[in-house]
Scaffold this motif. Sequence first.
Motif, short mmCIF file in Angstrom:
data_model
loop_
_atom_site.label_atom_id
_atom_site.label_comp_id
_atom_site.label_asym_id
_atom_site.label_seq_id
_atom_site.Cartn_x
_atom_site.Cartn_y
_atom_site.Cartn_z
N MET A 1 0.94 -1.29 0.13
CA MET A 1 0.06 0.06 0.10
C MET A 1 0.80 1.28 -0.03
O MET A 1 1.62 1.45 0.95
CB MET A 1 -0.93 -0.02 1.27
N ASN A 2 0.52 2.19 -0.89
CA ASN A 2 1.40 3.41 -1.00
C ASN A 2 0.50 4.55 -0.58
O ASN A 2 -0.42 4.89 -1.42
CB ASN A 2 1.83 3.81 -2.61
N ASP A 3 1.02 4.97 0.63
CA ASP A 3 0.12 5.95 1.17
C ASP A 3 0.83 7.46 1.14
O ASP A 3 0.72 8.26 2.24
CB ASP A 3 -0.24 5.77 2.39
N PHE A 4 1.86 7.44 -0.02
CA PHE A 4 2.42 8.75 -0.02
C PHE A 4 1.90 10.00 -0.46
O PHE A 4 1.25 9.74 -1.78
CB PHE A 4 3.80 8.53 -0.78
N SER A 5 1.55 10.99 0.18
CA SER A 5 1.06 12.14 -0.34
C SER A 5 1.90 13.37 -0.18
O SER A 5 2.40 13.85 0.86
CB SER A 5 -0.39 12.46 0.52
N PRO A 6 2.53 14.07 -1.50
CA PRO A 6 3.49 14.86 -1.22
C PRO A 6 3.15 16.25 -0.53
O PRO A 6 3.96 16.70 0.26
CB PRO A 6 3.83 15.07 -2.63
N LEU A 7 1.74 16.68 -0.71
CA LEU A 7 1.37 17.58 -0.10
C LEU A 7 1.34 17.67 1.50
O LEU A 7 1.57 18.49 2.27
CB LEU A 7 -0.15 18.05 -0.48
N ARG A 8 1.26 16.43 2.05
CA ARG A 8 1.17 16.06 3.49
C ARG A 8 2.51 15.66 3.66
O ARG A 8 3.17 16.39 4.96
CB ARG A 8 0.25 15.00 3.70
N ASP A 9 3.22 15.01 3.21
CA ASP A 9 4.42 14.18 3.73
C ASP A 9 5.61 15.04 3.71
O ASP A 9 6.56 15.27 4.52
CB ASP A 9 4.69 12.94 3.07
N ILE A 10 5.78 16.10 2.62
CA ILE A 10 6.91 16.87 2.57
C ILE A 10 7.11 17.99 3.58
O ILE A 10 8.08 17.83 4.20
CB ILE A 10 7.14 17.52 0.92
N PRO A 11 5.99 18.64 3.80
CA PRO A 11 6.19 19.52 4.92
C PRO A 11 6.53 18.75 6.47
O PRO A 11 7.28 19.18 7.23
CB PRO A 11 4.90 20.31 5.17
N ILE A 12 5.71 17.70 6.70
CA ILE A 12 6.16 16.78 7.96
C ILE A 12 7.51 16.13 7.77
O ILE A 12 8.34 16.54 8.86
CB ILE A 12 5.10 15.55 8.13
N LEU A 13 8.33 15.91 6.51
CA LEU A 13 9.57 15.56 6.66
C LEU A 13 10.30 16.63 6.98
O LEU A 13 11.33 16.59 7.46
CB LEU A 13 9.88 14.89 5.41
N ILE A 14 10.15 17.82 6.43
CA ILE A 14 10.98 19.00 6.63
C ILE A 14 10.87 19.46 8.19
O ILE A 14 11.69 19.79 8.52
CB ILE A 14 10.53 20.13 5.74
N GLY A 15 9.77 19.55 8.42
CA GLY A 15 9.43 19.84 9.99
C GLY A 15 10.36 18.74 10.91
O GLY A 15 10.83 19.13 11.84
N SER A 16 10.45 17.49 10.50
CA SER A 16 11.01 16.50 11.35
C SER A 16 12.50 16.72 11.26
O SER A 16 13.32 16.39 12.29
CB SER A 16 10.57 15.31 10.88
N PHE A 17 12.89 17.27 9.95
CA PHE A 17 14.44 17.46 9.80
C PHE A 17 14.96 18.46 11.03
O PHE A 17 16.03 18.60 11.44
CB PHE A 17 14.56 17.76 8.43
N PHE A 18 13.87 19.77 10.90
CA PHE A 18 14.27 20.65 11.87
C PHE A 18 14.32 20.36 13.32
O PHE A 18 15.31 20.87 14.03
CB PHE A 18 13.41 21.75 11.80
N VAL A 19 13.36 19.57 13.58
CA VAL A 19 13.42 19.08 15.17
C VAL A 19 14.62 18.31 15.29
O VAL A 19 15.21 18.20 16.36
CB VAL A 19 11.90 18.41 15.27
N LEU A 20 14.74 17.33 14.57
CA LEU A 20 16.06 16.37 14.73
C LEU A 20 17.38 17.38 14.74
O LEU A 20 18.27 17.16 15.54
CB LEU A 20 16.38 15.37 13.36
N THR A 21 17.54 18.24 13.85
CA THR A 21 18.53 19.33 13.94
C THR A 21 18.66 19.99 15.26
O THR A 21 19.67 20.31 15.75
CB THR A 21 18.61 20.28 12.92
#
Length: 124
Positions: A1-21
């Motif tokens: 099952m491919n549940d990738f939604s760029p509109l939702r997932d890209i901001p979440i990944l960028i935000g997660s990168f900032f939190v990890l940093t």
Amino acid sequence: MNDFSPLRDIPILIGSFFVLTAAIGVLRFPDLYTRLHASSKLVTLGSAGIFLGAALELTEAAAFTRLAAILLFQFLTTPLSAYLIAQAAYLRALPPRLSGPDEWNQLGKHPQPGDEPPREDPTD
């Protein structure tokens, strides 16, 4: 099952990168002031990305409004509280680890331990 939604997932990944940093910065930076900078600025940006991704996925207007209110409150309070914590630490003479000159100390605004507050001259 491919549940990738760029509109939702890209901001979440960028935000997660900032939190990890921010987490890496809190562990690696040498003093309170730089750790406060990492934790306040990067976590605020990271949560903005995560909230934006979540808000774009939710279809209810009430959920979007709640996320926007939480994000606005966080943007208003987190940098201000970090500034006040840093100012209190500086006024209590917690020395920063500086590689350059200390401009506040050159202006004479940094109290030394045991200093009394300046008194006004009654003859003026």
